[in-house]
Scaffold this active site. Structure first.
Site: not given
Ligand code: UD1
Length: 432
Positions: A22-23, A94, A118, A123-127, A307, A329, A399
């Site tokens: 899926k991912n 997300r 969530c 789970r921000p997307i700031d990066l 996961d 994580i 899902r």
């Molecule tokens: C992906 C996987 C999810 C898995 C996770 C960690 C998909 C669709 N989902 O989620 O199943 O549990 O990787 O292996 O592939 N973070 C920030 N800022 C950002 C992005 C992330 O602070 O802009 C933090 C998150 O809050 C978290 C950590 O970084 O603590 C890792 O998150 P991330 O690897 O981004 O998870 P996803 O990509 O959402």
């Protein structure tokens, strides 16, 4: 809402097949935005998140239809009449934010709803945003949406402050069409990133180092169509390995990639399960002696995956001694604990650490699924509990696991679905 009814006690025996990841499928589908040609993806799992991604792409003007083979999808983004990821869709998944990078790279504009909080943490997307800004994108935020604009993206030197899987994928998809070179450091090394990069390469992208922490991209002006087969789902495979070990069965997990399962296999062996790699795509798991406690600490790949934490915890309830489980994580990813405790497990949580004392005799109960992997943990616990458990809200399971009840029943589990046959017509509204 659908429920699973599971009667525990049967050891799982035989062969169980793993679906596509899926991912990997989610970013690969988003990558179709980058070209006006046809992308054919094989080995797509039939799960809700994929249905949501199809819906998202269609809502933006993509043609999405089944391809010639089973579990294959054809996506063609000839034009993207409405480059908007609407809140109604983003709020249910997300990973929808994965369309931000490719949309801006292809059309120069993107409007993407901000994912809300969530179940498993902020789970921000700031990066993602920070990286795109370095590539020349102007991003503003209004009314819950991100509005992104750029003339043409330019290459940049991006060092991720924190390792992010979808962040790496999103920026990779932007970089392939940017002008010049992009150097990305501290990237996620997950196999799903490498899967996406393999598709992008088949589309004509110039990428080096995907699957390592440093990725170098030479932007090209145009990408073309491709056909690509998605790799097996390592989390589904890991879940089945735990199922074999926890039920004291003899299970062969077929159509998986053992290389992607190293951390999980090593931990199961440490905990006393007998695990043998049978070949390049299958692993056999058998009951060993009494399971014994072995702690885990979740890490980015190639460490133990977050996961798999919930599923491993179900196993730890059956291990002799004290297993310390550290979640590094995501905050708030212990929602399965309360339900496992209701089934008789002895687990204490303090901050990011759960301490599991075993072995505990589990008894069947009515329990509630709270997120995708928490649901898997409850299914595993129910497989060994005394009596009949009822799992509510299994849409969380749907899902990310393709017809898991049929797969488990095929290797001897007593499990049935109550409710509509999957997939139901309407998607759940709160499947964040
Ligand atoms: C992906 C996987 C999810 C898995 C996770 C960690 C998909 C669709 N989902 O989620 O199943 O549990 O990787 O292996 O592939 N973070 C920030 N800022 C950002 C992005 C992330 O602070 O802009 C933090 C998150 O809050 C978290 C950590 O970084 O603590 C890792 O998150 P991330 O690897 O981004 O998870 P996803 O990509 O959402």
């Amino acid at each position: 809402m659908d429920k699973f009814v599971i009667r525990g006690g049967n050891p799982l025996t035989g062969t169980i097949r793993v679906s596509g990841a899926k991912n990997s499928a989610l970013p690969c589908m988003a990558a179709a935005i980058l070209t006006e040609d046809e992308i054919i993806l094989e080995n797509i799992p039939q799960v809700w998140d994929i249905a949501t991604q199809r819906r998202l792409l269609s809502s933006m003007g993509a043609e999405v239809r089944p391809a010639d083979a089973p579990n294959s999808t054809t996506i063609r983004c000839r034009t993207l009449s409405d480059p908007v990821a609407k809140y109604e869709i983003v709020k249910t998944m997300r990973a929808s934010s994965l369309v931000l990078g490719p949309l801006i790279a292809r059309t120069g504009v993107a409007r993407v709803a901000m994912p809300g909080g969530c179940a498993i943490g902020g789970r921000p997307i700031d990066l993602h945003i920070k990286g795109l800004e370095k590539m020349g994108v102007t991003i503003t935020q209004e009314h819950g949406y991100l509005d992104a604009r750029a003339e043409r993206l330019h290459g940049a030197h991006i060092v991720f402050d924190k390792i992010t899987v979808t962040g790496t994928e999103d920026l990779l998809m932007a970089a392939v069409l940017a002008e010049g070179e992009t150097l990305m450091e501290n990237c996620a090394r997950e196999p799903e990133v490498a899967d996406l990069a393999a598709l992008l390469t088949a589309m004509g992208a110039k990428i080096e180092g995907a699957g390592t922490s440093t990725i170098r991209v030479q932007g090209v002006s145009r990408l073309h169509g491709a056909r690509y087969r998605i790799n097996p789902d390592r989390i589904e495979a890991g879940t089945f390995l735990v199922a074999g070990a926890i039920t004291g069965g003899d299970l062969t997990v077929a159509n998986c990639n053992p290389e992607h399962l190293s951390a999980v296999i090593a931990k199961l062996q440490e905990a006393g399960a007998r695990v043998d790699i049978l070949g390049p795509d299958s692993v056999r798991v058998r009951a060993g002696e009494q399971l014994r406690a072995a702690g885990i600490s979740t890490e980015e790949y190639p460490g133990f995956p977050t996961d798999m934490q919930a599923q491993y915890m179900a196993l730890a309830t059956q291990a002799e001694g004290v297993s310390v489980i550290e979640e590094n994580i995501f905050e708030n990813r212990f929602m399965h604990v309360q339900e496992l405790v209701r089934m008789g497990a002895n687990i204490k949580v303090e901050g990011r650490t759960a301490t599991v004392r075993g072995p505990a005799k589990l008894s069947a109960a009515a329990v509630m699924c709270s997120d995708l992997r928490a649901s898997a943990s409850l299914v595993l616990a129910a497989l060994i509990a005394d009596g009949e458990s009822i799992l509510d809200r299994v849409y969380h399971m749907d899902r990310g696991y393709e017809r898991i009840e049929e797969k488990l029943a095929g290797v001897g589990a007593q499990i049935r679905r109550m409710g509509n046959i999957f997939p139901p017509r309407d998607e759940p509204a709160d499947a964040a």
